[in-house]
Every structure is written in C-alpha cells, then in structure tokens.
Motif scaffolding. Sequence first.
Motif, short mmCIF file in Angstrom:
data_model
loop_
_atom_site.label_atom_id
_atom_site.label_comp_id
_atom_site.label_asym_id
_atom_site.label_seq_id
_atom_site.Cartn_x
_atom_site.Cartn_y
_atom_site.Cartn_z
N MET A 91 51.75 58.92 35.81
CA MET A 91 52.52 58.57 37.29
C MET A 91 53.63 58.47 36.47
N GLY A 92 53.69 58.39 34.49
CA GLY A 92 55.04 58.21 34.03
C GLY A 92 55.18 56.32 34.59
N GLY A 93 54.57 55.60 34.85
CA GLY A 93 54.14 54.62 34.46
C GLY A 93 54.11 53.42 33.31
N ARG A 94 53.86 52.50 33.25
CA ARG A 94 53.01 51.02 32.38
C ARG A 94 52.88 50.10 33.19
N PRO A 95 51.23 50.67 32.80
CA PRO A 95 50.52 49.46 33.53
C PRO A 95 50.61 48.07 32.92
N ARG A 96 50.10 46.85 34.41
CA ARG A 96 50.72 45.81 33.83
C ARG A 96 49.75 44.84 33.65
N CYS A 97 48.94 45.11 34.80
CA CYS A 97 47.53 44.22 35.09
C CYS A 97 45.91 44.62 35.45
N VAL A 98 44.80 44.17 35.59
CA VAL A 98 44.09 44.79 36.03
C VAL A 98 42.85 43.43 36.31
N THR A 99 42.58 43.95 38.23
CA THR A 99 41.68 42.78 38.80
C THR A 99 39.95 43.83 39.32
N ASN A 100 39.22 42.94 39.10
CA ASN A 100 37.60 43.66 38.23
C ASN A 100 36.96 43.52 40.09
N ALA A 101 35.88 44.34 40.88
CA ALA A 101 34.67 43.62 41.73
C ALA A 101 33.77 44.00 40.89
N ILE A 102 32.89 43.17 40.89
CA ILE A 102 31.86 43.45 40.42
C ILE A 102 30.78 42.52 40.89
N TRP A 103 29.44 43.37 41.17
CA TRP A 103 28.49 43.38 42.72
C TRP A 103 27.11 42.91 40.95
N ALA A 104 25.74 42.22 41.50
CA ALA A 104 24.84 42.34 40.23
C ALA A 104 23.56 41.33 40.95
N ALA A 120 38.23 46.75 26.57
CA ALA A 120 38.93 47.41 26.75
C ALA A 120 40.59 46.66 26.86
N SER A 121 40.37 45.23 27.66
CA SER A 121 42.16 44.77 28.21
C SER A 121 42.76 44.17 27.06
N GLN A 122 41.61 44.15 26.11
CA GLN A 122 42.22 42.98 24.58
C GLN A 122 42.73 44.78 23.70
N THR A 123 41.61 45.58 23.89
CA THR A 123 42.25 46.57 22.60
C THR A 123 43.60 47.78 22.93
N TYR A 124 43.84 47.53 25.13
CA TYR A 124 44.75 48.41 25.54
C TYR A 124 46.10 47.04 25.53
N GLY A 125 46.17 45.67 25.63
CA GLY A 125 47.11 44.53 25.83
C GLY A 125 47.49 44.78 26.51
N VAL A 126 46.34 45.07 28.03
CA VAL A 126 46.66 44.77 29.40
C VAL A 126 45.87 43.96 30.04
N PRO A 127 46.29 42.73 30.54
CA PRO A 127 45.04 41.84 30.80
C PRO A 127 44.45 41.22 32.31
N ILE A 128 43.29 41.22 32.25
CA ILE A 128 42.55 40.63 33.17
C ILE A 128 43.14 39.47 34.15
N VAL A 129 43.68 39.54 35.66
CA VAL A 129 44.07 38.45 35.74
C VAL A 129 43.37 38.33 37.13
N GLY A 130 42.56 38.63 37.47
CA GLY A 130 41.11 38.06 38.83
C GLY A 130 40.59 39.22 39.13
N GLY A 131 40.15 39.28 40.09
CA GLY A 131 38.90 39.71 41.00
C GLY A 131 38.06 39.04 42.01
N HIS A 132 36.98 39.58 41.80
CA HIS A 132 35.58 39.42 43.10
C HIS A 132 34.40 39.11 41.98
N THR A 133 33.60 38.59 42.03
CA THR A 133 32.42 38.40 41.86
C THR A 133 31.19 38.05 41.97
N ASN A 134 30.02 38.80 42.43
CA ASN A 134 28.77 38.82 43.15
C ASN A 134 27.41 39.16 42.80
N LEU A 135 26.60 38.06 41.84
CA LEU A 135 26.37 38.49 41.53
C LEU A 135 24.30 37.93 41.92
#
Length: 327
Positions: A91-104, A120-135
Amino acid sequence: MKPHIPLRQMVRELREHPSVRGKLDIAQSTATLGLTQSSDGQPGDDCAVLPTKDGYDLFACEGFINAFVQADPWFAGWCGVMVNISDILSMGGRPRCVTNAIWAPSAEQAQPVLAGMKAASQTYGVPIVGGHTNLRTDDLQLSVSILGHAKRVISSFIAKPDDVLICAVDLRGSYREPFDNWNAALTTPPAMLRENMEILPTLAEAGHVTAGKDISQGGIVGTALMLAEASGVGIDIQVEALPRPDHVDLHRWLRSFPSFGFLLSASEDRADAVCEAFQDRGVAATICGDVTEGNAVHLTGREGSALFWDYARSPYLNLSGKEAPHA
C-alpha cells in the motif's frame, strides 16, 4: 515439472483449490460485521487505511493456518512478521512495529515460533512491541498485527481500464515444502531485504502506480481476482509473460504465496519505470496483462483464453453489502 495441463483444465482446478476458495471466508465475516468497501478503514485493501495529518496510518493483521504453524513453527513465526510487512509495502507504506498473539500448549512449543518472529524482526528492522501470550491451550496458533505509515497510498480500488498489469516477484528462492510458500527471504542478505522495502513507497510517492495488492494466499490468480473486484474492472493475465522461477510448474506458481510478490496496475506510460524500479533491485518484474472493462479475470496463453472467475455472478470478497456467497 508435472506433465502439461491444458489451460481450461488448469483454470478449473485453480478455481477449486483450497487456497483460492479460502478467501471466500472473508465475505462471511464482512457480512456478519456489516462491513463494505465504504466502511471506516476501507475494508478490501491489504491494510486498514486511517487518514492522519501527514498521510495515512496503515493497520493489518494476519492469522496462520494451524497445520502450517505446527509443521514449521520457526518459519511460521518469521512469516508472521514478513507477510505483514508485505501488506504495508503493498500500500506504499513503511512498517513501524508489530505485535503478536500466540497460543501454545507450553513455553517449549511456543519457543520456535517466537524465535522466528524475533529473527525476522531483527532482519527487517521492524520492532516487536508487545502482544498476547497463552501457554495453556491445546493447539499451537499464531496471529500477528502490524502498524505502518504511508505518505501516499496504493489502493486496491482504483485500477482503471487501459492500465497494464505488472507482476513483481523475487524469484531468488525455493519452495518451503510441502506448502506453496515461495521463500526468497531467507536466502537474501538482510541489507538487501531492507533496501527492497523502499521500492513501493518510492513508487507510490512518485505517482507511478495506480493500484495494487501483495500476492498472498490464493496466489497470483486469487490476488488478481481481489484486485479486479475491488476496483470493479476485468483483468486479463498473459500467463507466459509472468515472471516465474525455472522448472516451476505454472499450475503451482499461479496459486503460490511468494515472500516478496506484488500485482500492480499502472498507466502504460508509467509501466516501464515501475518494472525498472524492481529490476534494479534484482526483483523480476514484467508487464503481464491488461486491466479491462468488465467483471471477470481471464487467463490467456498459447491455447487461447479461459475464464477464471466472474465476480458479478459469484462475488469473491463481496464488499458491496449484499448477502454473502457460500464457499
């Protein structure tokens, strides 16, 4: 390569393939939520589009098939970041950050997914800034969201008859078997991946691209159909003109999900500049068809032309607000 499949047979098989049919699920959700292409955020694009004072915030989310996450958890984590970045770029944009939701079921089983995301975050230079975790769940599942920003948006809704269709794909990779995921990211140096992230924002800001989408689940044919329906146009794909890796079967390639691949429309006088922008970075890009009047996607080759899908008769995304079709 497999034996030659006649064009009409190939089109019938692609139309019924799970990766193509799976996109019909979108229409079920949008109907229940009451969303159309004129709703806030512009549903039907690769990202929600949210106007700001200096352009547009872009927001997207990807969920992953459980079988894929369980079969290749590290790569699923990597893809969680990579495919979301692709949505922003498309869409012609530049990524800023990602969050994740993981269930395991356990921290041990979550570890390779999270390690893939971190890499991937380190390779592309796009930080992971939080998310949701259920283990403490029965299955391993993953969803990833991303925020980006564009000065000028490449939309899915403004492809125009008389535009040409351009396909750009990084062919320097291989399939991540047994799935139809063409992986050109893990074999590309990180600096090159980051540099390639500038191609589409630069094209958007120069006004070279009319419309576009990243090639996602459903492959080239499914993505072309989504672009055609969103813009209310027809698309004719010249299959022999598509960039394609050597020794890859056309039937499989048309439904494949590349790590860096886009379908774009542009006026004929801008098309060479668009292709050159990708080719200068080592990414294959060709004019591979036409945007036309009408409401169908056709595939054309040496054997003639075959109808892939008529969305007026069988809506695909169905963002018009009508009753949703059934898969």
